[in-house]
Design a protein around this motif. Structure first.
Motif, PDB file in Angstrom:
ATOM      1  N   GLU A 108       0.807  -1.212   0.000  1.00 21.06           N
ATOM      2  CA  GLU A 108       0.000   0.000   0.000  1.00 21.06           C
ATOM      3  C   GLU A 108       0.845   1.267   0.000  1.00 21.06           C
ATOM      4  O   GLU A 108       0.329   2.336  -0.330  1.00 21.06           O
ATOM      5  CB  GLU A 108      -0.943   0.031   1.216  1.00 21.06           C
ATOM      6  N   SER A 109       2.101   1.146   0.389  1.00 22.56           N
ATOM      7  CA  SER A 109       2.973   2.319   0.480  1.00 22.56           C
ATOM      8  C   SER A 109       4.272   2.082  -0.274  1.00 22.56           C
ATOM      9  O   SER A 109       4.758   0.954  -0.358  1.00 22.56           O
ATOM     10  CB  SER A 109       3.281   2.655   1.943  1.00 22.56           C
ATOM     11  N   PHE A 110       4.797   3.167  -0.812  1.00 23.00           N
ATOM     12  CA  PHE A 110       6.109   3.152  -1.456  1.00 23.00           C
ATOM     13  C   PHE A 110       7.139   3.420  -0.368  1.00 23.00           C
ATOM     14  O   PHE A 110       7.172   4.502   0.224  1.00 23.00           O
ATOM     15  CB  PHE A 110       6.149   4.246  -2.520  1.00 23.00           C
ATOM     16  N   THR A 111       7.965   2.428  -0.072  1.00 22.98           N
ATOM     17  CA  THR A 111       9.030   2.591   0.915  1.00 22.98           C
ATOM     18  C   THR A 111      10.335   2.136   0.283  1.00 22.98           C
ATOM     19  O   THR A 111      10.525   0.949   0.022  1.00 22.98           O
ATOM     20  CB  THR A 111       8.739   1.788   2.197  1.00 22.98           C
ATOM     21  N   ALA A 112      11.214   3.079   0.025  1.00 23.29           N
ATOM     22  CA  ALA A 112      12.470   2.758  -0.644  1.00 23.29           C
ATOM     23  C   ALA A 112      13.554   3.729  -0.209  1.00 23.29           C
ATOM     24  O   ALA A 112      13.277   4.894   0.093  1.00 23.29           O
ATOM     25  CB  ALA A 112      12.301   2.815  -2.168  1.00 23.29           C
ATOM     26  N   SER A 113      14.775   3.226  -0.174  1.00 22.57           N
ATOM     27  CA  SER A 113      15.945   4.052   0.136  1.00 22.57           C
ATOM     28  C   SER A 113      16.896   4.023  -1.042  1.00 22.57           C
ATOM     29  O   SER A 113      17.165   2.957  -1.613  1.00 22.57           O
ATOM     30  CB  SER A 113      16.639   3.543   1.397  1.00 22.57           C
ATOM     31  N   ASN A 210       2.423   7.406   0.471  1.00 18.90           N
ATOM     32  CA  ASN A 210       1.175   6.650   0.518  1.00 18.90           C
ATOM     33  C   ASN A 210       0.675   6.454  -0.909  1.00 18.90           C
ATOM     34  O   ASN A 210       0.386   7.425  -1.603  1.00 18.90           O
ATOM     35  CB  ASN A 210       0.117   7.416   1.330  1.00 18.90           C
ATOM     36  N   ILE A 211       0.563   5.215  -1.347  1.00 20.35           N
ATOM     37  CA  ILE A 211       0.162   4.941  -2.726  1.00 20.35           C
ATOM     38  C   ILE A 211      -1.274   4.426  -2.803  1.00 20.35           C
ATOM     39  O   ILE A 211      -2.152   5.084  -3.343  1.00 20.35           O
ATOM     40  CB  ILE A 211       1.121   3.931  -3.392  1.00 20.35           C
ATOM     41  N   ALA A 212      -1.514   3.251  -2.256  1.00 18.70           N
ATOM     42  CA  ALA A 212      -2.849   2.652  -2.347  1.00 18.70           C
ATOM     43  C   ALA A 212      -3.551   2.628  -1.002  1.00 18.70           C
ATOM     44  O   ALA A 212      -4.453   1.825  -0.782  1.00 18.70           O
ATOM     45  CB  ALA A 212      -2.736   1.232  -2.921  1.00 18.70           C
ATOM     46  N   VAL A 213      -3.152   3.493  -0.096  1.00 11.58           N
ATOM     47  CA  VAL A 213      -3.739   3.528   1.238  1.00 11.58           C
ATOM     48  C   VAL A 213      -5.138   4.138   1.158  1.00 11.58           C
ATOM     49  O   VAL A 213      -5.296   5.264   0.693  1.00 11.58           O
ATOM     50  CB  VAL A 213      -2.873   4.356   2.213  1.00 11.58           C
ATOM     51  N   PRO A 214      -6.176   3.407   1.604  1.00 10.23           N
ATOM     52  CA  PRO A 214      -7.527   3.988   1.584  1.00 10.23           C
ATOM     53  C   PRO A 214      -7.688   5.074   2.630  1.00 10.23           C
ATOM     54  O   PRO A 214      -6.913   5.151   3.589  1.00 10.23           O
ATOM     55  CB  PRO A 214      -8.425   2.780   1.889  1.00 10.23           C
ATOM     56  N   GLN A 215      -8.686   5.904   2.440  1.00  4.59           N
ATOM     57  CA  GLN A 215      -8.910   7.049   3.316  1.00  4.59           C
ATOM     58  C   GLN A 215      -8.981   6.639   4.783  1.00  4.59           C
ATOM     59  O   GLN A 215      -8.379   7.280   5.651  1.00  4.59           O
ATOM     60  CB  GLN A 215     -10.218   7.747   2.919  1.00  4.59           C
ATOM     61  N   GLU A 216      -9.674   5.549   5.061  1.00  6.82           N
ATOM     62  CA  GLU A 216      -9.889   5.165   6.453  1.00  6.82           C
ATOM     63  C   GLU A 216      -8.635   4.636   7.130  1.00  6.82           C
ATOM     64  O   GLU A 216      -8.585   4.552   8.364  1.00  6.82           O
ATOM     65  CB  GLU A 216     -10.998   4.106   6.547  1.00  6.82           C
ATOM     66  N   SER A 225      -3.273  10.015  -0.133  1.00  3.03           N
ATOM     67  CA  SER A 225      -2.547   8.963  -0.841  1.00  3.03           C
ATOM     68  C   SER A 225      -2.700   9.161  -2.344  1.00  3.03           C
ATOM     69  O   SER A 225      -3.611   9.860  -2.818  1.00  3.03           O
ATOM     70  CB  SER A 225      -3.066   7.573  -0.435  1.00  3.03           C
ATOM     71  N   TRP A 226      -1.794   8.540  -3.089  1.00  4.78           N
ATOM     72  CA  TRP A 226      -1.795   8.616  -4.550  1.00  4.78           C
ATOM     73  C   TRP A 226      -3.161   8.218  -5.112  1.00  4.78           C
ATOM     74  O   TRP A 226      -3.680   8.854  -6.026  1.00  4.78           O
ATOM     75  CB  TRP A 226      -0.690   7.714  -5.087  1.00  4.78           C
ATOM     76  N   ARG A 227      -3.755   7.159  -4.572  1.00  6.46           N
ATOM     77  CA  ARG A 227      -5.042   6.691  -5.089  1.00  6.46           C
ATOM     78  C   ARG A 227      -6.134   7.736  -4.897  1.00  6.46           C
ATOM     79  O   ARG A 227      -7.060   7.838  -5.721  1.00  6.46           O
ATOM     80  CB  ARG A 227      -5.432   5.386  -4.407  1.00  6.46           C
ATOM     81  N   LEU A 228      -6.038   8.531  -3.856  1.00  5.14           N
ATOM     82  CA  LEU A 228      -7.068   9.521  -3.572  1.00  5.14           C
ATOM     83  C   LEU A 228      -6.909  10.801  -4.376  1.00  5.14           C
ATOM     84  O   LEU A 228      -7.887  11.518  -4.598  1.00  5.14           O
ATOM     85  CB  LEU A 228      -7.067   9.865  -2.077  1.00  5.14           C
ATOM     86  N   ILE A 229      -5.705  11.101  -4.819  1.00  4.95           N
ATOM     87  CA  ILE A 229      -5.475  12.381  -5.497  1.00  4.95           C
ATOM     88  C   ILE A 229      -5.298  12.225  -7.006  1.00  4.95           C
ATOM     89  O   ILE A 229      -5.073  13.216  -7.701  1.00  4.95           O
ATOM     90  CB  ILE A 229      -4.258  13.124  -4.914  1.00  4.95           C
ATOM     91  N   THR A 230      -5.401  10.989  -7.515  1.00  8.54           N
ATOM     92  CA  THR A 230      -5.289  10.762  -8.954  1.00  8.54           C
ATOM     93  C   THR A 230      -6.524  10.035  -9.465  1.00  8.54           C
ATOM     94  O   THR A 230      -7.217   9.346  -8.713  1.00  8.54           O
ATOM     95  CB  THR A 230      -4.045   9.943  -9.311  1.00  8.54           C
ATOM     96  N   PRO A 239      -3.563   1.877 -13.363  1.00  4.45           N
ATOM     97  CA  PRO A 239      -2.522   0.846 -13.322  1.00  4.45           C
ATOM     98  C   PRO A 239      -2.390   0.263 -11.923  1.00  4.45           C
ATOM     99  O   PRO A 239      -2.732   0.917 -10.931  1.00  4.45           O
ATOM    100  CB  PRO A 239      -1.254   1.607 -13.713  1.00  4.45           C
ATOM    101  N   PRO A 240      -1.895  -0.969 -11.819  1.00  3.95           N
ATOM    102  CA  PRO A 240      -1.698  -1.551 -10.488  1.00  3.95           C
ATOM    103  C   PRO A 240      -0.655  -0.772  -9.695  1.00  3.95           C
ATOM    104  O   PRO A 240       0.252  -0.147 -10.263  1.00  3.95           O
ATOM    105  CB  PRO A 240      -1.232  -2.973 -10.789  1.00  3.95           C
ATOM    106  N   ALA A 241      -0.781  -0.830  -8.373  1.00  3.29           N
ATOM    107  CA  ALA A 241       0.129  -0.088  -7.505  1.00  3.29           C
ATOM    108  C   ALA A 241       1.569  -0.504  -7.716  1.00  3.29           C
ATOM    109  O   ALA A 241       2.482   0.331  -7.634  1.00  3.29           O
ATOM    110  CB  ALA A 241      -0.278  -0.286  -6.044  1.00  3.29           C
ATOM    111  N   GLU A 242       1.807  -1.774  -8.024  1.00  7.42           N
ATOM    112  CA  GLU A 242       3.180  -2.253  -8.215  1.00  7.42           C
ATOM    113  C   GLU A 242       3.849  -1.543  -9.382  1.00  7.42           C
ATOM    114  O   GLU A 242       5.031  -1.200  -9.316  1.00  7.42           O
ATOM    115  CB  GLU A 242       3.169  -3.762  -8.440  1.00  7.42           C
ATOM    116  N   ARG A 243       3.101  -1.310 -10.464  1.00 12.09           N
ATOM    117  CA  ARG A 243       3.683  -0.597 -11.606  1.00 12.09           C
ATOM    118  C   ARG A 243       3.961   0.857 -11.248  1.00 12.09           C
ATOM    119  O   ARG A 243       4.990   1.430 -11.636  1.00 12.09           O
ATOM    120  CB  ARG A 243       2.746  -0.667 -12.817  1.00 12.09           C
ATOM    121  N   VAL A 244       3.047   1.480 -10.520  1.00 11.02           N
ATOM    122  CA  VAL A 244       3.250   2.865 -10.093  1.00 11.02           C
ATOM    123  C   VAL A 244       4.528   2.980  -9.270  1.00 11.02           C
ATOM    124  O   VAL A 244       5.347   3.875  -9.488  1.00 11.02           O
ATOM    125  CB  VAL A 244       2.035   3.359  -9.286  1.00 11.02           C
TER     126      VAL A 244
END
Length: 336
Positions: A108-113, A210-216, A225-230, A239-244
């Motif tokens: 649900e979230s993009f976490t990368a270093s 936050n990518i696919a995190v729902p509002q609640e 989150s990305w899903r809420l603003i796009t 597109p699936p969250a993995e591709r994003v």
């Protein structure tokens, strides 16, 4: 090694006894040997676009991708030729200032270093090193916009527009990514010294979005989150969250590499370019801010400009001009 500030808070505190990069604080994340780089925790068939441009360690789970990145560097496994990315499907204890933690649900979230070699002269120069955080912020902003276009999405118009800004992602000084003031994510930068190379330091840029995190499930009301603003720009679907996440990581690599290269070639000259661009992208400027200083005191005023060293210039309530270097900056709600 000295971490900069945490993406899960607005803290920008640093102790004043040594000149350190903007927002650096001198505590360490747990040095527990996590064993997260073992074969059983690795994913080898994801993030194809990112693997084409960087060395990738994709983990099923991690306590903190920045801590794992530090482990990779200190264990001698880091390949300093090119960018290295450590991504995690799940992060359970993102390490931040004052023991803050950041939990990320699986997928649900993009976490990368992102790990890059940086010249020690730039990294330790207090007139320059504040721009490393801005480089990361601008690189992520561009990656978000590029991913939006490549996936044929568009920003969801904000019907209220309480902050009187355009529908776009912006940088909230010094380390948050916001959309109409709501937090989409943040960036944690950390320097790791290299005992065998005094001329170079490793800089880790930890990015959480936050990518696919729902509002609640958002952690705070002021988050998004990305899903809420796009939304899809046509009937092509989403597109699936993995591709994003793959696109975001790959574009962030390219943007970081380009800016860090330019910064290394002409640090003071390029800092002027960064200051102009960061000023254009900074959502904080012109807004009321509340500053929490490390000694427990607070100050309030209006954010005015970015200084030459990436610190924040403000006019306090008494009309005095101040520079914020060691405070935790919170932007007050519009109208307060």
């Amino acid at each position: 090694d000295v971490p900069l500030q945490a993406p899960e808070s607005n803290h920008v505190g640093s102790h004043a006894h040594t000149p350190q990069p903007r927002g650096i604080i001198d505590y360490m994340c747990s040095n527990e040997q996590l064993g997260e780089l073992s074969a059983g925790n690795l994913i080898n068939d994801d993030l194809p676009q990112t693997r084409a441009v960087a060395h990738v360690w994709s983990l099923k789970t991690a306590r903190s991708t920045n801590a794992t990145a530090e482990q990779l560097i200190t264990s001698g496994q880091w390949d300093r030729n090119g960018m290295t990315v450590i991504a995690a499907r799940e992060q359970t204890a993102g390490c931040g200032r004052l023991d803050h933690t950041w939990f990320s649900a699986p997928d649900e979230s993009f976490t990368a270093s992102f790990i890059s070699a940086v010249g020690a002269g730039v990294a330790h120069d207090p007139t320059l090193n504040g721009w490393l955080q801005m480089i990361a912020g601008l690189s992520v902003l561009d990656a978000l916009r590029e991913t939006l276009q490549e996936t044929n999405l568009q920003w969801v118009p904000d019907p209220v527009n309480a902050d009187n800004s355009i529908d776009d992602v912006k940088l909230k000084w010094p380390n948050d990514i916001v959309f109409h003031g709501r937090k989409l994510g943040g960036i944690l930068a950390q320097m790791v010294t290299l005992p065998d190379d005094p001329n170079t330091v490793a800089v880790i840029f930890g990015v959480g979005l936050n990518i696919a995190v729902p509002q609640e499930d958002l952690p705070i009301d002021a988050a998004t989150s990305w899903r809420l603003i796009t939304e899809p720009a046509d009937d092509g679907g989403r597109p699936p969250a993995e591709r994003v996440m793959d696109l975001l990581a790959a574009r962030t690599v390219r943007n970081l590499e380009g800016r860090l290269w330019q910064f290394g070639l002409n640090p003071h000259g390029y800092a002027q370019n960064l200051r102009k661009r960061a000023t254009e992208e900074c959502w904080t400027l012109g807004r009321p801010i509340l500053v929490h200083y490390m000694d427990g005191t607070t100050g309030s005023g209006i954010a005015r400009a970015l200084d030459a060293d990436a610190s924040l210039a403000m006019t306090d309530d008494a009309g005095a001009e101040r520079l914020v270097r060691t405070g935790d900056v919170g932007v007050l709600p519009v109208g307060d």
